[in-house]
Design an enzyme around this catalytic site. Structure first.
Site, PDB file in Angstrom:
ATOM      1  N   LYS A  16       0.829  -1.290  -0.013  1.00 26.75           N
ATOM      2  CA  LYS A  16      -0.017  -0.094  -0.147  1.00 26.75           C
ATOM      3  C   LYS A  16       0.791   1.380   0.062  1.00 26.75           C
ATOM      4  CE  LYS A  16      -4.117  -1.848   2.114  1.00 26.75           C
ATOM      5  NZ  LYS A  16      -5.136  -1.486   3.111  1.00 26.75           N
ATOM      6  N   ASP A  40     -10.256   3.198   2.614  1.00 27.44           N
ATOM      7  CA  ASP A  40     -10.406   2.648   3.838  1.00 27.44           C
ATOM      8  C   ASP A  40     -11.535   3.254   4.587  1.00 27.44           C
ATOM      9  OD1 ASP A  40      -9.517  -0.068   3.062  1.00 27.44           O
ATOM     10  OD2 ASP A  40      -7.133   0.789   3.739  1.00 27.44           O
TER      11      ASP A  40
END
Ligand SMILES: NC(=O)c1ccc[n+]([C@@H]2O[C@H](COP(=O)([O-])OP(=O)(O)OC[C@H]3O[C@@H](n4cnc5c(N)ncnc54)[C@H](OP(=O)(O)O)[C@@H]3O)[C@@H](O)[C@H]2O)c1
Length: 289
Positions: free
Chosen positions: A66, A102
């Protein structure tokens, strides 16, 4: 024309994104196969640069890449910049943008999955790792009244508290084992578990960070752990009479947000949730069977 999309990580076999993203594609009649690519750290740059090809819509990015993808992108949005992590890449005519869904996935899961609005509420976050950072940033953006962050390693909780202090939102860090934890839980409108406690195959499978006598019946308890679907903490919360929300909701909503970026149309969330839940149930049956 068939389009390309998928997810990269290392390893990648555990991810259920291919299951619920493919269910969404099939439901919407989109001619595409959502793929899973296991990419070693050394191959991340080359893989990301190759996403500029025609027909490639973009990818999801999962652990441990990420952060590693960021230097290879043309731009990152505010959420990704603040989190220092990208979970979605969009390719528009060879230009790559990085996003982090997220936080919005977490907030949509609270609102649409549990009818809970965090604005003006008191929140206890258990854990201070990568997932907690995304959750805390989202809660701060949404204007929570007060935050308590409880973690085994106090310094990591203190680092998240500094994010709140810079926005003038009252926040404090406590140890996960301190006697203050029960008081913080008793006062919370929302309790979010972002530790790995209770996770199948984790070091503390079967453990709950809070027991029922410390959970107020008025609270919503959201466990980000989604394997198992019904975690030890959710069982404790149900016994306490509290409302519960499983981690599968955030997982699906963050994926739904990626889908909406790639296709510019609403994601079929109920279809994705059903596919994801079914996949998790099948996994636990094959383990127990
Ligand atoms: N639902 C979703 O969409 C979603 C998204 C992301 C993550 N998750 C889940 O959230 C969990 C955390 O993920 P992450 O990426 O944040 O992991 P991470 O960065 O490794 O953080 C792990 C957290 O768990 C704590 N912890 C680990 N072992 C512990 C123990 N024995 N006792 C007490 N605390 C312990 C760590 O405390 P220390 O700081 O003291 O090590 C840290 O706060 C995982 O179960 C993951 O599957 C769910």
């Amino acid at each position: 024309m068939s389009v390309e999309l998928g997810i990269i990580g290392y390893p990648i076999g555990h991810s259920i994104s291919p299951v619920f993203q493919q269910a969404a594609l099939d439901h919407c009649g989109i001619d595409a196969a959502y793929q899973a690519w296991e990419v070693h750290h050394d191959g991340v740059g080359g893989f990301v640069n190759a996403l500029r090809r025609p027909g490639m819509l973009g990818i999801n990015v999962t652990v441990p890449h990420k952060e590693a993808v960021i230097p290879f992108l043309d731009e990152v949005d505010d959420w990704a910049a603040e989190a220092g992590a990208v979970n979605t890449i969009v390719n528009r005519d060879g230009r790559l943008t990085g996003h982090n869904t997220d936080g919005t996935g977490f907030l949509r899961a609270l609102r649409e999955g549990a009818g809970f609005d965090p604005a003006g509420r008191k929140v206890l976050v258990l854990g201070a790792g990568g997932a907690a950072r995304g959750v805390v940033l989202a809660l701060l953006r949404d204007g929570v009244a007060e935050l308590v962050i409880a973690n085994r390693t106090l310094q990591r909780a203190e680092a998240l508290v500094r994010l709140a202090s810079s926005r003038d939102i009252p926040a404090r860090a406590i140890s996960l084992t301190s006697s203050d934890l029960s008081q913080a839980a008793a006062e919370a409108d929302l309790i979010v578990n972002s530790t790995t406690l209770g996770m199948t195959h984790g070091p503390d499978e079967g453990a709950s960070p809070l027991s029922r006598e410390h959970i107020p019946p008025t609270a919503l308890v959201n466990d980000l752990v989604y394997n198992p679907l019904r975690t030890p903490l959710l069982q404790e919360a149900e016994q306490a009479g509290a409302s519960v929300l499983g981690g599968i909701q955030m997982l699906v909503y963050q994926g739904a947000a990626s889908f909406e970026m790639w296709f510019g149309q609403p994601a079929p969330v109920p279809v994705m949730l059903e596919a994801a839940s079914q996949a998790m149930r099948a996994r636990s049956q094959s383990l127990n069977g």
